[in-house]
Scaffold this active site. Structure first.
Site, PDB file in Angstrom:
ATOM      1  CD1 TRP A  75      -2.473   1.968   0.645  1.00  0.00           C
ATOM      2  CD2 TRP A  75      -1.311   2.227   2.540  1.00  0.00           C
ATOM      3  NE1 TRP A  75      -2.801   3.194   1.168  1.00  0.00           N
ATOM      4  CE2 TRP A  75      -2.106   3.380   2.335  1.00  0.00           C
ATOM      5  CE3 TRP A  75      -0.503   2.151   3.677  1.00  0.00           C
ATOM      6  CZ2 TRP A  75      -2.108   4.448   3.217  1.00  0.00           C
ATOM      7  CZ3 TRP A  75      -0.514   3.220   4.565  1.00  0.00           C
ATOM      8  CH2 TRP A  75      -1.302   4.345   4.325  1.00  0.00           C
ATOM      9  CG  HIS A  76       3.542   2.486   3.153  1.00  0.00           C
ATOM     10  ND1 HIS A  76       3.291   1.482   4.067  1.00  0.00           N
ATOM     11  CD2 HIS A  76       3.276   3.644   3.811  1.00  0.00           C
ATOM     12  CE1 HIS A  76       2.910   2.014   5.214  1.00  0.00           C
ATOM     13  NE2 HIS A  76       2.885   3.314   5.094  1.00  0.00           N
ATOM     14  N   GLY A  77       3.660   1.603  -1.451  1.00  0.00           N
ATOM     15  CA  GLY A  77       4.227   1.778  -2.780  1.00  0.00           C
ATOM     16  C   GLY A  77       4.904   0.504  -3.256  1.00  0.00           C
TER      17      GLY A  77
END
Length: 398
Positions: free
Chosen positions: A331-333
């Site tokens: 989700w962060h990347g």
């Protein structure tokens, strides 16, 4: 008169506009005990305009399209759920709710780092809210709702850029029941106090760590390369910057919500004083960690245990932790250090669980102020190390 683009809580001008806009609302709440809905809507539109207008107009267009998409999706699923409860329809609805966020995360990875036209500031937090609505509707926890209230929930401007992630049922209760003048006096004082603590966190302590100390230490870290003392210093300085900057933003959001008469939940509770990593996640970015716990981990555990995928509850729990933190990392990347950061935390939690089980069986192990302090110290080191991974500095050293 054209108002320039302004990032929420980023400069004095934004706070000055907040103060001017809130005066009529504060007087109404104090004198009449009423929240003027129409005026609040005007204030919301104004602050969304200056946050997503001007140079960020394309984000504003993406936001409008996103809200229409999620509103139609959530309402269609709500109508469907009143009649039927198919798992395939539920999973499809969740997939469609996540799809815009997934596209904004994936596109830069395949497009040379360029952002998707669907992206806008805060899309993750709005997606968490939409998925939550669908899941709680399926569970029967949301039996009725007003579409207008849902849109207000999505577009609640104090929290739209960086959370905290509120729950619809809690927000809806505040929306329908503004505080009495007596209660609002306390809430107003709390909100102002939190905003001033936010100033201290973000603009003084966070600025010192992030803008004064961090740049030269980062240059020295890269210049030395590999494992070095500057890298150790970077680890602690970056961790302090990350906390005070993010906690400052959260305090602004919660304090502003309080002034509007909403009891938006807090996001941080002295996380660096946690004595193990599980306690840390009960104190750090709490609304996000509780969201992941309630809507991913608990549901995954229920499915694994119900279908008897694993004989051991411990194995199922560990698999659940790795799945949970892998999703959080992605989700962060889509960068390797975000994924490693997630897996590292999953491993820490599994080790903590094993230690707690061992400790439970060996009650003669020492437990006093010294061991408690030692646990806080060790946990702090483990957390700072994880933030060093998260920062991506290792990617520049390889």
């Amino acid at each position: 008169m054209v108002f320039p683009h302004s990032i929420p809580y980023a400069d004095p001008k934004y706070f000055l506009l907040l103060f001017i806009a809130f005066v009529p609302l504060i007087l109404s709440m104090l004198i009449a005990g009423k929240r003027p809905s129409f005026y609040q809507s005007l204030v919301t539109v104004f602050f969304l305009y200056i946050s997503f207008g001007g140079a960020s107009w394309h984000q504003g267009v993406a936001l409008i399209g996103y809200v229409i998409w999620q509103t139609v999706l959530v309402h269609l699923y709500f109508l469907y759920r009143q009649q039927k409860n198919s798992s395939s329809v539920f999973y499809t609805a969740v997939f469609l709710a996540i799809l815009p966020l997934a596209i904004t995360k994936i596109v830069p990875f395949f497009n040379g780092g360029h952002s998707s036209i669907l992206g806008f500031l805060g899309i993750s937090y709005l997606t968490f809210k939409s998925v939550q609505m669908i899941m709680e509707t399926r569970d029967g926890m949301i039996k009725s709702y007003k579409v207008w209230h849902y849109i207000q929930f999505l577009l609640f401007f104090p929290t739209i850029s960086s959370g905290p992630i509120d729950r619809f049922r809690r927000f809806d209760k505040d929306l329908d029941n503004p505080p009495t003048p007596e209660k609002y006096v306390d809430l107003l004082g709390t909100g102002i106090h939190r905003i001033f603590i936010g100033f201290l966190y973000k603009f003084i302590i966070g600025y010192y760590f992030g803008s004064v100390l961090l740049p030269p230490i980062e240059r020295a870290t890269i210049l030395n390369g590999g494992i070095s003392w500057p890298l150790v210093a970077y680890m602690y300085v970056y961790s302090m910057y990350l906390f005070f900057d993010f906690a400052g933003y959260s305090l602004f959001a919660v304090g502003t919500s309080n002034i509007l008469g909403y009891e938006t939940p807090m996001n941080f509770n002295k996380p660096f004083l946690a004595w193990n990593i599980k306690e840390f996640w009960n104190r750090w970015h709490m609304t996000l960690s509780f969201w992941f716990r309630d809507y991913i981990y608990m549901r995954l555990m229920f499915t694994l245990l119900k279908k008897k995928v694993f004989k051991s509850r411990i194995v199922a729990s560990n698999v659940g932790y790795f799945a949970l933190f892998l999703i959080m990392g992605v989700w962060h990347g889509l960068a390797w250090y975000y994924i490693v950061y997630g897996l590292y935390h999953a491993a820490l939690i599994c080790l903590t669980d094993a230690w707690l089980r061992y400790k439970k069986k060996h009650k003669n192990l020492p437990s006093n102020k010294f061991t408690h302090g030692l646990a806080i110290f060790l946990n702090f080191q483990a957390v700072c190390f994880s933030f060093m991974i998260f920062s991506g500095i290792l990617d520049k050293l390889i």
